[in-house]
Motif scaffolding. Structure first.
Motif, PDB file in Angstrom:
ATOM      1  N   ALA A   1       0.898  -1.113  -0.610  1.00 18.30           N
ATOM      2  CA  ALA A   1       0.756  -0.215  -0.575  1.00 18.30           C
ATOM      3  C   ALA A   1       0.744   1.107   0.413  1.00 18.30           C
ATOM      4  O   ALA A   1       0.749   2.393  -0.866  1.00 18.30           O
ATOM      5  N   ASP A   2       1.895   1.589   0.969  1.00 19.86           N
ATOM      6  CA  ASP A   2       3.395   1.909   0.964  1.00 19.86           C
ATOM      7  C   ASP A   2       3.324   2.510  -0.494  1.00 19.86           C
ATOM      8  O   ASP A   2       3.649   3.669  -1.144  1.00 19.86           O
ATOM      9  N   TYR A   3       3.923   1.312  -1.636  1.00 11.83           N
ATOM     10  CA  TYR A   3       4.712   1.879  -2.319  1.00 11.83           C
ATOM     11  C   TYR A   3       3.583   2.008  -3.485  1.00 11.83           C
ATOM     12  O   TYR A   3       3.722   3.344  -4.023  1.00 11.83           O
ATOM     13  N   GLU A   4       2.259   1.158  -3.179  1.00  8.35           N
ATOM     14  CA  GLU A   4       1.320   1.987  -4.363  1.00  8.35           C
ATOM     15  C   GLU A   4       0.632   3.547  -4.601  1.00  8.35           C
ATOM     16  O   GLU A   4       0.833   3.763  -5.097  1.00  8.35           O
ATOM     17  N   THR A   5       0.328   4.036  -3.339  1.00 11.94           N
ATOM     18  CA  THR A   5       0.554   5.737  -2.996  1.00 11.94           C
ATOM     19  C   THR A   5       1.019   5.931  -3.618  1.00 11.94           C
ATOM     20  O   THR A   5       0.987   7.330  -3.832  1.00 11.94           O
TER      21      THR A   5
END
Length: 166
Positions: free
Chosen positions: A105-109
């Protein structure tokens, strides 16, 4: 009909865009990106919780011993959990961990923010053309998936997933 040079340019641009996004997003989140094989495995397991190692090998068109190594490395990193199948104790079922979900999720954001910032630097017609091309790139991906080896899963089953873990 597209020329060979145009087709080659699309492949080159898409490849470089992918590599640059991985590197820049990794730098933005403060960690090196995972190897592509680990990313593909995590994305597949996230899409198919409880998938077996044997099925992962089939879907990713790779050797079972390669999957075993990837699973061991991701388990050691706390990103993947292995559970024995209650119906057949010889079968291992795979699940992404909460740490993997958070990392993804952090990467996607951060990847989305990086793309948004880069798109904002373009002239409006260029930005619109790129955004309009997304469904067509999805169609291209589908066409490429249809060109898998006989007897194998069609292409990369996780390439169209909207996320990439760091």
């Amino acid at each position: 009909m597209a020329t060979n040079e145009q087709v080659a340019r699309v492949g080159a641009v898409v490849g470089e865009l992918h590599r640059l996004l991985r590197r820049r997003t990794g730098a933005r989140v403060g960690r090196d990106p995972l190897p592509e094989a680990q990313v593909e495995l995590l994305l597949l397991v996230r899409e198919t919780p409880g998938i077996s190692g044997k099925e992962v090998a089939r879907r990713l068109c790779t050797a079972p011993n390669t999957v075993s190594t990837l699973v061991r490395d991701l388990t050691d990193a706390g990103l993947l959990a292995r559970d024995r199948d209650p119906g057949d104790r010889r079968v291992v079922r795979l699940h992404v961990t909460e740490a993997a979900r958070e990392r993804m999720a952090d990467y996607e954001t951060n990847r989305a923010a990086l793309l948004d910032e880069a798109l904002a630097e373009l002239e409006p017609p260029a930005r619109a053309a790129i955004l309009t091309a997304a469904p067509h790139l999805d169609a291209l991906l589908g066409a490429l998936r249809g060109h898998a080896r006989p007897g194998s899963a069609p292409g990369n089953p996780v390439a169209a997933a909207p996320s990439r873990p760091a």
